[in-house]
Design an enzyme around this catalytic site. Sequence first.
Site, PDB file in Angstrom:
ATOM      1  CE  LYS A   1     -55.404  28.447 -25.690  1.00 35.02           C
ATOM      2  NZ  LYS A   1     -55.589  29.911 -25.771  1.00 35.02           N
TER       3      LYS A   1
ATOM      4  CB  SER B   1     -57.493  30.706 -23.148  1.00 32.68           C
ATOM      5  OG  SER B   1     -57.145  31.225 -23.619  1.00 32.68           O
TER       6      SER B   1
ATOM      7  CB  SER C   1     -55.050  33.674 -23.866  1.00 32.09           C
ATOM      8  OG  SER C   1     -56.697  33.273 -22.992  1.00 32.09           O
TER       9      SER C   1
HETATM   10  N1  GLN Z   1     -59.143  36.346 -20.930  1.00 28.46           N
HETATM   11  C1  GLN Z   1     -59.139  36.898 -22.411  1.00 28.46           C
HETATM   12  C2  GLN Z   1     -60.249  36.708 -22.309  1.00 28.46           C
HETATM   13  O1  GLN Z   1     -60.606  35.929 -21.756  1.00 28.46           O
HETATM   14  C3  GLN Z   1     -57.858  36.557 -22.926  1.00 28.46           C
HETATM   15  C4  GLN Z   1     -58.298  35.610 -23.396  1.00 28.46           C
HETATM   16  C5  GLN Z   1     -57.085  35.344 -24.936  1.00 28.46           C
HETATM   17  O2  GLN Z   1     -56.553  34.931 -24.756  1.00 28.46           O
HETATM   18  N2  GLN Z   1     -57.959  34.143 -25.331  1.00 28.46           N
HETATM   19  O3  GLN Z   1     -60.842  37.144 -23.440  1.00 28.46           O
END
Ligand code: GLN
Length: 491
Positions: free
Chosen positions: A80, A155, A179
């Site tokens: 990532k 994400s 994410s």
């Molecule tokens: N969707 C969540 C957010 O937007 C989690 C994101 C993540 O785990 N990096 O904060």
Amino acid sequence: MSDVTKLTAAELGRKLAAKEVSAVEVATAHLDRIAAVEGKVHAFLHVDRDGALAAAKAVDDQRAKGAELGPLAGVPIGVKDVITTKGVPTTAGSKILEGWRPPYDATITSRLREAGLVMLGKTNMDEFAMGSSTEYSAYGPTYNPWDTTRIPGGSGGGSAAAVAAYEAPLAIGTDTGGSIRQPAAVTGTVGAKPTYGGTSRYGLIAFSSSLDTPGPCARTVEDAALLHAVIGGHDPRDSTSIPQPVPDVVGAARLGATGDLSGVRLGLVREFSGEGAEPGVAAAYRESVDALVKLGAEVVEVSCPSFKFALPAYYLIAPSECSSNLARFDGVRYGLRTGDDGRRSLEEVMSLTRDAGFGPEVKRRIILGTYALSAGYYDAYYGQAQKVRTLITRDFQAAFEAADVLVAPTTPFVAFPLGSRTSDPYQMYLADLFTIPSNLYGGPAISVPAGLSEGLPVGLQIMAPTMADDRMYRVAAALESAIPPLTPPAL
Ligand code: GLN
């Protein structure tokens, strides 16, 4: 030779060790697959062909000399783009870091290199890991290999899509609020969030430091465990790293694969057992619980009344921490600089740079977090949210008195169409309804494929107490042994 891109990481590792295939051949097959499908998937922001082939050759050379190598030596991986990789572009999905080549490796990256994994490139993500669909990437979205009109989750949509599309058998994700797990669920793959502090944050571009947790993405539970074992364990460079060895996650996954769960108490979270999930997801959830019961698990119902406050608490804590963490992107130290014409002041250049470099979701969170932390509001917002965090931890502790693991759907819905939630942030935030509690608590949680709803993958989430990561792998592997594997349609 059979198509090596379809093999699991464990199988690849064995074939490489037996010299049935070389690491260069395996890397080349995956790079070719990437070249063939990236036009449809866009899982990668950067493909490091030369770096991958050089790393693969180094593994082959070591093997030729008779070196003892780990089980994943020569296995390709996507990383990532929020994890620093020395000399290889790292953008965190943001324009503000476009072109930045980190001068150092994250601990995760160095552990991958030491274990002989071959990094194919950097995977797409929502900007600074803020989002649930990868549509907030400044470089365009990733497309779900199951249906390219739909989101791959976020994400870490790039990591999950790369694994689902056979571009890589493994990938690294990061989970702050879901994410790793949410993209795994909607792409029919496995994604594990280790115990917070069980994997190092050194060199991970910080979003919300008290929540950020790197972890494995894979197509099988055993592969996720093998990768977890490589990246996990104490790191003196991370002050919140737990000074204990990684639990035996690989042994636990192999034990689970035998399909015997007798004596395991499965806690069904009353607040999460259907309500809030669409009917097809709720049905797949019930069927996977039935499958686990057939393997000998015992079901207990647990109540976690504070879980309903997890989402609002998270959306105060995470933006608060990000508003502080993202202050370092000032146009002076890294990446983009805008308006530096020799006449403007430092403040003006910072302001113009941040305006040009950050996307709308990141700005929304910086503004919200700065407000929540401001002197007059700190107690009312951030302070309250921290109290909720304590209540959620107590809910988990009480539930784990009665149950060994907790289960819930991973996501309330299957992969949604691209563009369908971008105009309403709240609808996007709902994607993490079920994943956020374990982030606030810090315990491990995994998403494992649990069947299909309307032809699209659904995930079952298994949560365990802190440092009991092995337990969740056991249950996840048992479910995997009991349900037919999910294979996406050909791209
Ligand atoms: N969707 C969540 C957010 O937007 C989690 C994101 C993540 O785990 N990096 O904060």
